[in-house]
Design a protein around this motif. Sequence first.
Motif, short mmCIF file in Angstrom:
data_model
loop_
_atom_site.label_atom_id
_atom_site.label_comp_id
_atom_site.label_asym_id
_atom_site.label_seq_id
_atom_site.Cartn_x
_atom_site.Cartn_y
_atom_site.Cartn_z
N ARG A 21 8.97 -2.07 -21.80
CA ARG A 21 7.96 -1.39 -20.97
C ARG A 21 7.14 -2.39 -20.16
N ALA A 22 6.74 -3.48 -20.78
CA ALA A 22 5.95 -4.49 -20.07
C ALA A 22 6.74 -5.12 -18.92
N LEU A 23 8.01 -5.40 -19.16
CA LEU A 23 8.86 -5.96 -18.10
C LEU A 23 9.01 -4.96 -16.95
N ARG A 24 9.26 -3.70 -17.27
CA ARG A 24 9.42 -2.67 -16.26
C ARG A 24 8.13 -2.50 -15.44
N GLN A 25 6.99 -2.49 -16.11
CA GLN A 25 5.71 -2.34 -15.42
C GLN A 25 5.43 -3.52 -14.49
N GLN A 26 5.72 -4.73 -14.94
CA GLN A 26 5.47 -5.90 -14.11
C GLN A 26 6.38 -5.91 -12.88
N ILE A 27 7.61 -5.51 -13.05
CA ILE A 27 8.52 -5.43 -11.90
C ILE A 27 7.99 -4.41 -10.90
N GLN A 28 7.48 -3.27 -11.37
CA GLN A 28 6.93 -2.27 -10.46
C GLN A 28 5.69 -2.79 -9.74
N ARG A 29 4.84 -3.53 -10.44
CA ARG A 29 3.66 -4.12 -9.79
C ARG A 29 4.08 -5.09 -8.69
N GLU A 30 5.08 -5.90 -8.97
CA GLU A 30 5.56 -6.87 -7.98
C GLU A 30 6.18 -6.15 -6.77
N ARG A 31 6.93 -5.10 -7.02
CA ARG A 31 7.52 -4.32 -5.91
C ARG A 31 6.44 -3.72 -5.03
N ARG A 32 5.42 -3.13 -5.65
CA ARG A 32 4.32 -2.54 -4.86
C ARG A 32 3.63 -3.60 -4.03
N SER A 33 3.44 -4.77 -4.59
CA SER A 33 2.80 -5.86 -3.86
C SER A 33 3.66 -6.29 -2.68
N LEU A 34 4.96 -6.40 -2.88
CA LEU A 34 5.86 -6.83 -1.82
C LEU A 34 6.05 -5.75 -0.74
N GLU A 35 5.90 -4.48 -1.11
CA GLU A 35 6.09 -3.38 -0.17
C GLU A 35 4.84 -3.07 0.66
N SER A 36 3.75 -3.76 0.40
CA SER A 36 2.46 -3.36 0.97
C SER A 36 2.45 -3.24 2.49
N GLY A 37 3.09 -4.11 3.25
CA GLY A 37 3.03 -4.03 4.70
C GLY A 37 4.20 -3.34 5.35
N LEU A 38 5.19 -2.94 4.55
CA LEU A 38 6.39 -2.35 5.13
C LEU A 38 6.14 -1.00 5.78
N ALA A 39 5.24 -0.21 5.26
CA ALA A 39 4.96 1.11 5.85
C ALA A 39 4.39 0.96 7.25
N VAL A 40 3.53 -0.03 7.46
CA VAL A 40 2.96 -0.25 8.79
C VAL A 40 4.05 -0.66 9.77
N LEU A 41 4.91 -1.58 9.36
CA LEU A 41 6.01 -1.99 10.24
C LEU A 41 6.95 -0.84 10.56
N ALA A 42 7.26 -0.02 9.58
CA ALA A 42 8.13 1.13 9.81
C ALA A 42 7.48 2.11 10.78
N SER A 43 6.18 2.32 10.63
CA SER A 43 5.46 3.23 11.53
C SER A 43 5.45 2.71 12.96
N ILE A 44 5.20 1.42 13.12
CA ILE A 44 5.18 0.83 14.46
C ILE A 44 6.58 0.93 15.09
N GLY A 45 7.59 0.58 14.32
CA GLY A 45 8.96 0.63 14.84
C GLY A 45 9.42 2.02 15.22
N SER A 46 8.96 3.02 14.49
CA SER A 46 9.44 4.37 14.77
C SER A 46 8.59 5.11 15.80
N THR A 47 7.31 4.77 15.94
CA THR A 47 6.46 5.51 16.88
C THR A 47 6.35 4.87 18.25
N SER A 48 6.52 3.57 18.37
CA SER A 48 6.31 2.93 19.67
C SER A 48 7.27 3.41 20.76
N PRO A 49 8.54 3.74 20.48
CA PRO A 49 9.35 4.32 21.56
C PRO A 49 8.80 5.65 22.06
#
Length: 152
Positions: A21-49
């Motif tokens: 459980r501790a390993l799974r939770q830490q991996i999820q925390r790291e994924r959330r940290s790494l994903e933090s700016g991807l939503a903004v990039l996806a929004s810019i890429g999809s809305t600017s056209p």
Amino acid sequence: VQGGQPGDLSQAINHQDRLERALRQQIQRERRSLESGLAVLASIGSTSPFIGLFGTVWGIMEALKGISAAGSASLETVAGPIGAALIATGVGIAVAVPAVLVYNYFLRSLKLTAADLDDFAHDFYLLAQKSAFKLIVNPAPARATGAVKEAS
């Protein structure tokens, strides 16, 4: 509680489940940290056209208003607003393409990092399983520290 004093939870703890459980939770925390700016990039890429397309429609409307006001579709009446419309389209595309490329680069990097974390967690779990999920303290550093104190 089996095999211990009443209130002694050490026998009730399943170290295997806790580690997993501790390993799974830490991996999820790291994924959330790494994903933090991807939503903004996806929004810019999809809305600017679409923003560029909106500018194009706006420019064409201005060109049609100019034609209507002038009463003729001369090059002077149409060229300015259509040129502005094409600039808006170009800017929208110029923003979208790099944003999508950067998004794809970071998404790929995130997937590779997540796979590395999963591999590490699996290997660590197997090592812990080999030691029956017990913490083995290496006494060598303590002896070295004691030897230094005795030599002083």
